[in-house]
Design a protein around this motif. Structure first.
Motif, short mmCIF file in Angstrom:
data_model
loop_
_atom_site.label_atom_id
_atom_site.label_comp_id
_atom_site.label_asym_id
_atom_site.label_seq_id
_atom_site.Cartn_x
_atom_site.Cartn_y
_atom_site.Cartn_z
N THR A 218 0.73 -1.13 -0.15
CA THR A 218 0.05 -0.01 0.15
C THR A 218 0.79 1.39 0.01
O THR A 218 0.33 2.34 -0.20
N ALA A 219 1.90 1.18 0.10
CA ALA A 219 2.97 2.25 0.26
C ALA A 219 4.47 1.89 0.10
O ALA A 219 4.82 0.61 0.34
N SER A 220 5.36 2.65 -0.39
CA SER A 220 6.70 2.50 -0.75
C SER A 220 7.43 2.11 0.55
O SER A 220 7.13 2.45 1.76
N THR A 221 8.31 0.90 0.40
CA THR A 221 9.08 0.44 1.46
C THR A 221 10.20 1.37 1.91
O THR A 221 10.70 1.92 1.09
N PRO A 222 10.39 1.73 3.07
CA PRO A 222 11.21 2.79 3.56
C PRO A 222 12.66 2.12 2.92
O PRO A 222 13.03 1.05 2.87
N GLU A 223 13.58 3.28 2.56
CA GLU A 223 14.57 2.76 1.98
C GLU A 223 15.79 2.17 2.89
O GLU A 223 16.53 1.54 2.17
N ILE A 224 15.69 2.19 3.90
CA ILE A 224 16.78 1.59 4.81
C ILE A 224 16.25 -0.10 4.88
O ILE A 224 17.05 -0.77 5.32
N TYR A 225 15.26 -0.72 4.19
CA TYR A 225 15.05 -2.02 4.24
C TYR A 225 15.11 -2.64 2.83
O TYR A 225 14.71 -1.84 1.91
N PRO A 226 15.53 -3.59 2.61
CA PRO A 226 15.84 -4.74 3.57
C PRO A 226 17.26 -4.44 4.12
O PRO A 226 18.26 -4.14 3.46
#
Length: 237
Positions: A218-226
């Motif tokens: 539903t939303a972009s994954t935060p850049e720190i992951y994985p």
């Protein structure tokens, strides 16, 4: 195997929805798997009837709850090609990327795709946590799928980064994973997903019940992951 697969596809309500040659191709895939398994560890399932049910029909059950035609799918930790290769046979227009950390498995899968006349199958020799940070693959797929024993919290961090917003992560698990799903809910939310459906199904011609958890992006994954694998294992979300 071909007759068992054909009967199982009928029980799943897929007759007429998949190509007529699907049972024959899936059976040939199973034969090639068992032949290669004599020299390479690809599967612990070695009875042809069990390969037909517990591999081929298990994967086919996903078609009961998803429209894969013309879509893109990455199979994370594909192993012997499940569910990616099986779904490709059943839905020829599906573009499939098979990701695995062991190159010799991928070499065999490429050989098998050629032997079965399959086009639109790509192999990716990389670790999931590295590929998920690569702009070439990050949030590029309609579906990510994993048929793995790792806990759902870990799988979500490895797989959701590949899924485009609006797509789905398909986590194939055993039916008794309610606690595992409950534990994973904070991770799913943090990674930009939400649980859309939990679908339990009986594999035809067996007493085995499996589950697929559909997780909507539903939303972009935060850049720190994985994160790095050691960090994912040490401090699950």
């Amino acid at each position: 195997m071909e007759r068992l697969i054909a009967d199982g596809l009928a029980q799943l309500g897929l007759t007429g929805r998949v190509p007529e040659d699907s049972p024959a191709l899936l059976a040939r895939y199973g034969e090639l798997l068992l032949e290669k398994n004599k020299v390479m560890n690809l599967t612990a399932i070695t009875e042809p009837s069990d390969v037909a049910a517990l591999h081929m029909l298990d994967c086919a059950a996903l078609l009961s709850r998803g429209d894969f035609a013309g879509k893109t799918l990455i199979d994370v930790g594909t192993g012997a090609g499940f569910p990616g290769m099986a779904l490709k046979i059943l839905v020829p227009s599906l573009e499939v990327t098979l990701l695995d950390s062991l190159n010799k498995r991928l070499d065999w899968l490429q050989e098998t795709a050629r032997a079965l006349g399959l086009e639109g199958v790509r192999t990716l020799h990389q670790r999931a946590e590295e590929a998920g940070l690569d702009p070439q693959f990050r949030e590029r797929f309609d579906f990510a799928a994993a048929r793995a024993v790792a806990s759902l919290r870990l799988l979500c961090e490895l797989c959701l980064p590949f899924v485009k917003v609006g797509g789905l992560f398909l986590a194939m698990k055993g039916a008794g994973c309610d606690g595992e799903l409950e534990d994973a809910l904070p991770a799913i939310s943090r990674l930009g997903g939400r649980t859309e459906e939990v679908f339990d199904y009986a594999i035809p011609r067996t007493e085995v019940v499996h589950r697929v958890i559909f997780i909507k992006k539903t939303a972009s994954t935060p850049e720190i992951y994985p994160r790095r694998w050691a960090k994912i294992q040490k401090s699950p979300l």
